[in-house]
Motif scaffolding. Structure first.
Motif, PDB file in Angstrom:
ATOM      1  N   SER A 225     -82.369 -37.080  35.861  1.00 23.52           N
ATOM      2  CA  SER A 225     -82.589 -37.086  37.384  1.00 23.52           C
ATOM      3  C   SER A 225     -80.965 -37.382  38.079  1.00 23.52           C
ATOM      4  CB  SER A 225     -83.584 -37.816  37.864  1.00 23.52           C
ATOM      5  OG  SER A 225     -83.417 -39.160  37.696  1.00 23.52           O
ATOM      6  N   THR A 226     -81.001 -36.768  39.305  1.00 21.45           N
ATOM      7  CA  THR A 226     -79.745 -37.079  40.207  1.00 21.45           C
ATOM      8  C   THR A 226     -79.422 -38.543  40.420  1.00 21.45           C
ATOM      9  OG1 THR A 226     -80.151 -34.978  41.086  1.00 21.45           O
ATOM     10  CG2 THR A 226     -78.625 -36.351  42.002  1.00 21.45           C
ATOM     11  N   TRP A 227     -80.596 -39.189  40.793  1.00 23.92           N
ATOM     12  CA  TRP A 227     -80.415 -40.428  41.052  1.00 23.92           C
ATOM     13  C   TRP A 227     -80.073 -41.605  40.171  1.00 23.92           C
ATOM     14  CZ3 TRP A 227     -79.343 -42.395  45.672  1.00 23.92           C
ATOM     15  CH2 TRP A 227     -79.427 -43.655  46.040  1.00 23.92           C
ATOM     16  N   ASN A 228     -80.461 -41.005  38.726  1.00 22.05           N
ATOM     17  CA  ASN A 228     -80.255 -42.010  37.562  1.00 22.05           C
ATOM     18  C   ASN A 228     -79.027 -41.674  36.939  1.00 22.05           C
ATOM     19  OD1 ASN A 228     -82.869 -43.119  37.531  1.00 22.05           O
ATOM     20  ND2 ASN A 228     -83.695 -41.580  36.332  1.00 22.05           N
ATOM     21  N   GLN A 229     -78.198 -40.646  37.662  1.00 22.25           N
ATOM     22  CA  GLN A 229     -76.819 -40.512  37.236  1.00 22.25           C
ATOM     23  C   GLN A 229     -76.009 -41.233  37.742  1.00 22.25           C
ATOM     24  OE1 GLN A 229     -73.536 -39.507  37.267  1.00 22.25           O
ATOM     25  NE2 GLN A 229     -73.627 -39.182  35.299  1.00 22.25           N
ATOM     26  N   LEU A 234     -73.472 -42.425  43.233  1.00 21.51           N
ATOM     27  CA  LEU A 234     -72.599 -43.011  44.295  1.00 21.51           C
ATOM     28  C   LEU A 234     -71.819 -42.022  45.080  1.00 21.51           C
ATOM     29  CD1 LEU A 234     -70.592 -45.286  41.627  1.00 21.51           C
ATOM     30  CD2 LEU A 234     -72.030 -46.175  43.614  1.00 21.51           C
ATOM     31  N   LEU A 235     -71.821 -40.700  44.566  1.00 22.88           N
ATOM     32  CA  LEU A 235     -71.278 -39.642  45.400  1.00 22.88           C
ATOM     33  C   LEU A 235     -72.298 -39.181  46.302  1.00 22.88           C
ATOM     34  CD1 LEU A 235     -69.863 -37.265  42.584  1.00 22.88           C
ATOM     35  CD2 LEU A 235     -68.641 -38.491  44.476  1.00 22.88           C
ATOM     36  N   MET A 236     -73.678 -39.329  46.017  1.00 24.22           N
ATOM     37  CA  MET A 236     -74.542 -39.211  47.138  1.00 24.22           C
ATOM     38  C   MET A 236     -74.659 -40.320  48.232  1.00 24.22           C
ATOM     39  SD  MET A 236     -77.853 -37.892  44.787  1.00 24.22           S
ATOM     40  CE  MET A 236     -79.016 -38.037  46.036  1.00 24.22           C
ATOM     41  N   VAL A 237     -74.395 -41.549  47.939  1.00 26.12           N
ATOM     42  CA  VAL A 237     -74.250 -42.617  48.938  1.00 26.12           C
ATOM     43  C   VAL A 237     -73.105 -42.326  49.814  1.00 26.12           C
ATOM     44  CG1 VAL A 237     -74.056 -45.120  49.175  1.00 26.12           C
ATOM     45  CG2 VAL A 237     -75.736 -44.082  47.474  1.00 26.12           C
ATOM     46  N   ARG A 408     -66.417 -48.561  43.318  1.00 22.90           N
ATOM     47  CA  ARG A 408     -67.371 -48.365  42.058  1.00 22.90           C
ATOM     48  C   ARG A 408     -67.042 -46.891  41.239  1.00 22.90           C
ATOM     49  NH1 ARG A 408     -73.077 -49.817  43.413  1.00 22.90           N
ATOM     50  NH2 ARG A 408     -73.141 -49.865  41.117  1.00 22.90           N
ATOM     51  N   LEU A 409     -66.476 -46.136  41.943  1.00 18.44           N
ATOM     52  CA  LEU A 409     -66.462 -44.768  41.542  1.00 18.44           C
ATOM     53  C   LEU A 409     -65.865 -44.475  40.237  1.00 18.44           C
ATOM     54  CD1 LEU A 409     -65.987 -42.251  44.696  1.00 18.44           C
ATOM     55  CD2 LEU A 409     -67.983 -42.547  43.180  1.00 18.44           C
ATOM     56  N   ASP A 410     -64.814 -45.120  40.039  1.00 20.73           N
ATOM     57  CA  ASP A 410     -63.749 -45.347  38.884  1.00 20.73           C
ATOM     58  C   ASP A 410     -64.657 -45.501  37.634  1.00 20.73           C
ATOM     59  OD1 ASP A 410     -61.404 -44.074  40.175  1.00 20.73           O
ATOM     60  OD2 ASP A 410     -61.145 -46.135  40.772  1.00 20.73           O
ATOM     61  N   ARG A 411     -65.307 -46.663  37.766  1.00 23.17           N
ATOM     62  CA  ARG A 411     -65.980 -47.189  36.502  1.00 23.17           C
ATOM     63  C   ARG A 411     -67.145 -46.163  36.210  1.00 23.17           C
ATOM     64  NH1 ARG A 411     -70.460 -50.253  35.414  1.00 23.17           N
ATOM     65  NH2 ARG A 411     -70.274 -51.590  33.294  1.00 23.17           N
ATOM     66  N   ALA A 412     -67.870 -45.606  37.080  1.00 25.15           N
ATOM     67  CA  ALA A 412     -68.927 -44.601  36.909  1.00 25.15           C
ATOM     68  C   ALA A 412     -68.226 -43.255  36.531  1.00 25.15           C
ATOM     69  CB  ALA A 412     -69.749 -44.393  38.155  1.00 25.15           C
ATOM     70  N   TYR A 413     -67.046 -43.069  36.847  1.00 25.25           N
ATOM     71  CA  TYR A 413     -66.471 -41.637  36.314  1.00 25.25           C
ATOM     72  C   TYR A 413     -66.172 -41.958  34.768  1.00 25.25           C
ATOM     73  CZ  TYR A 413     -62.981 -38.084  36.092  1.00 25.25           C
ATOM     74  OH  TYR A 413     -62.418 -36.902  35.785  1.00 25.25           O
ATOM     75  N   ARG A 418     -67.678 -40.527  29.088  1.00 23.32           N
ATOM     76  CA  ARG A 418     -67.747 -41.026  27.817  1.00 23.32           C
ATOM     77  C   ARG A 418     -69.146 -40.688  27.325  1.00 23.32           C
ATOM     78  NH1 ARG A 418     -68.151 -47.049  28.310  1.00 23.32           N
ATOM     79  NH2 ARG A 418     -66.139 -46.672  29.389  1.00 23.32           N
ATOM     80  N   LYS A 419     -70.181 -40.727  28.260  1.00 22.14           N
ATOM     81  CA  LYS A 419     -71.605 -40.280  27.828  1.00 22.14           C
ATOM     82  C   LYS A 419     -71.519 -38.715  27.564  1.00 22.14           C
ATOM     83  CE  LYS A 419     -76.394 -40.240  29.340  1.00 22.14           C
ATOM     84  NZ  LYS A 419     -76.836 -40.277  28.021  1.00 22.14           N
ATOM     85  N   THR A 420     -70.661 -37.979  28.418  1.00 22.18           N
ATOM     86  CA  THR A 420     -70.833 -36.583  28.399  1.00 22.18           C
ATOM     87  C   THR A 420     -70.084 -35.868  27.170  1.00 22.18           C
ATOM     88  OG1 THR A 420     -70.772 -36.274  30.673  1.00 22.18           O
ATOM     89  CG2 THR A 420     -70.020 -34.330  29.269  1.00 22.18           C
ATOM     90  N   ILE A 421     -69.101 -36.809  26.392  1.00 27.89           N
ATOM     91  CA  ILE A 421     -68.393 -36.498  25.353  1.00 27.89           C
ATOM     92  C   ILE A 421     -69.503 -36.926  23.994  1.00 27.89           C
ATOM     93  CG2 ILE A 421     -66.333 -36.837  23.812  1.00 27.89           C
ATOM     94  CD1 ILE A 421     -64.907 -37.178  26.422  1.00 27.89           C
TER      95      ILE A 421
END
Length: 465
Positions: A225-229, A234-237, A408-413, A418-421
């Protein structure tokens, strides 16, 4: 679906890039002239205090059209919808030119809302059309130039606004806008063969009646879900906060300049030149700075710079509400929303799976509309109760929250890449390699090490490069 630049049969054999660039230049020019003309009359007759109603109603109608009427245009979101919008826009420009001078405030409110909706839907439709008509490789090379042509149209319309008004006035300016829309319609006619070729390349309808191909069972990881990503959340906020403050500052700016320029023509000229200067700065920053800056420094840290500047400027406005300071704040707000936030979102979303980006962008867009409606409601409630200084203080607090989100964006990025790969170890997505450029040095090294063991030789070769 993208179509090749060289088509067979009766389809055109040259690239549509020039036609798309010319159309977008005229589209942005006509939309800007239409908006500035009606905004000028609205501010003089209805006053800046009525702008919150515009913020609320525009987004109510935009969301309504997105979720209800857009279903009827399924498959025609690009060229077909743009052609359908052009004729009502033409009639609207002619009617507005005939009755706008001396019109009552409710009529002006409707006209201004229609002009903004016209820009929103034509811009969205053009983006869909360009993505359909251009192959992926050509789109990567040509879309920046096409959108630069649109910015050029915006700039030229702002600069030439004074000269056109000196000759023909507001009414003539709106009718001149109608002429530009007619020219756009001829260009759409030249682009029609690409639309026909695009429709011919669509896959046939499925036997179950669905126009979409069936997805193979067992090969589709569960969609998050969008909110769980974490990155998209963070981009939405961030988008929510950016739009909230953009319209808040826009309201304070409009109220200030409408009082500063009592003459309608002077107000229109100032708005045109100011908008052109802001857009010209955006083009310069994107061309000369942003590509290098985002590659050399963590994106989140770069995005913290502009909110930091605006915090001090907004707190300064709580002490002294000078015209120059308010104009400067509006200038930096436009640069932040156009130059930094838009390309940064595009880069950051490259960390998620390609097929999920459209859904995430849609949800971010809905959040933006919700933010615009909320700020309109807030302004309607407090516009006569809080002073401009108090509103600027509130904007400074919001920018403080924005800086924290961007931190906080850089850490989430990094976590998202990492998860996508790890979730797609065998997928040959070359965009991963490009997205690694925007990681910190240590994180980038670790991810490249992982890709050196990728199953696809092209990915391994790219990682080595």
């Amino acid at each position: 679906m993208a179509i090749p630049a060289t088509l067979s049969g009766d389809a055109p054999r040259r690239s549509p890039v020039r036609l798309l660039s010319l159309h977008f230049l005229l589209q942005k020019a006509s939309n800007n002239l239409l908006y500035l003309s009606l905004l000028t009359i609205f501010l003089k007759n209805a006053g800046a205090e009525s702008l919150p109603w515009v913020y609320v109603l525009v987004n109510v109608f935009f969301i309504f059209f997105q979720f209800v009427l857009s279903r009827k245009a399924s498959g025609l979101e690009g060229h077909g919808l743009l052609s359908a919008i052009s004729w009502p826009a033409l009639v609207f420009s002619i009617v507005a030119g005939a009755v706008v001078e001396g019109a009552a405030a409710p009529i002006l409110l409707c006209f201004l809302i229609l002009s903004i909706l016209t820009d929103l839907f034509t811009s969205q439709s053009f983006a869909n059309m360009a993505n359909q008509f251009l192959p992926l490789q050509e789109a990567k090379q040509s879309l920046p130039g096409i959108y630069a042509a649109g910015s050029l149209g915006y700039i030229l319309s702002g600069i030439l606004l004074k000269f056109v008004m000196d000759i023909v006035g507001i009414r003539g300016l709106l009718w001149f806008t109608a002429l530009l829309i007619v020219i756009q319609q001829f260009i759409l006619g030249e682009l029609e063969p690409y639309e026909i070729a695009c429709q011919a390349s669509e896959p046939p309808a499925q036997k179950n009646g669905s126009p979409f191909p069936q997805r193979e069972q067992g090969h589709d990881p569960e969609l998050i879900s969008t909110w769980n990503q974490p990155l998209v959340r963070l981009l939405m906020v961030s988008s929510f906060l950016i739009l909230f403050n953009k319209y808040l500052i826009d309201f304070l700016f409009a109220r200030t300049v409408s009082r500063r320029f009592p003459n309608t023509q002077d107000l229109a000229v100032f708005l045109g030149v100011f908008g052109a200067a802001a857009d010209l700065t955006v083009i310069g920053l994107q061309t000369l700075v942003m590509n290098q800056v985002f590659s050399l420094f963590p994106i989140g840290r770069v995005l913290m710079a502009m909110p930091g500047i605006l915090i001090f400027l907004c707190f300064g406005a709580t002490i002294s509400l000078t015209f120059v300071l308010i104009v400067t704040i509006q200038f930096f707000v436009l640069i932040n929303s156009k130059n930094f936030a838009v390309p940064a979102t595009t880069i950051l979303l490259s960390a998620v799976r390609n097929r999920e980006r459209g859904r995430f962008r849609r949800d971010i867009g809905i959040v933006c509309s919700a933010s615009s409606m909320l700020v309109g409601g807030v302004l309607l409630a407090v516009r006569s109760r809080l002073s401009p200084g108090a509103l600027f203080a509130g904007a400074a607090v919001v920018y403080g929250l924005m800086a924290w989100v961007h931190y906080r964006l850089d850490r989430a990025y990094a976590i998202t890449i990492r998860k996508t790969i790890s979730d797609n170890p065998d997928a040959a997505d070359a965009e991963w390699l490009e997205s690694l450029r925007f990681l910190g040095a240590r994180e980038r090294f670790n991810r490249i090490q992982e890709l050196l063991h990728h199953a696809d030789p092209a990915i391994r070769k790219g990682a080595i490069g």
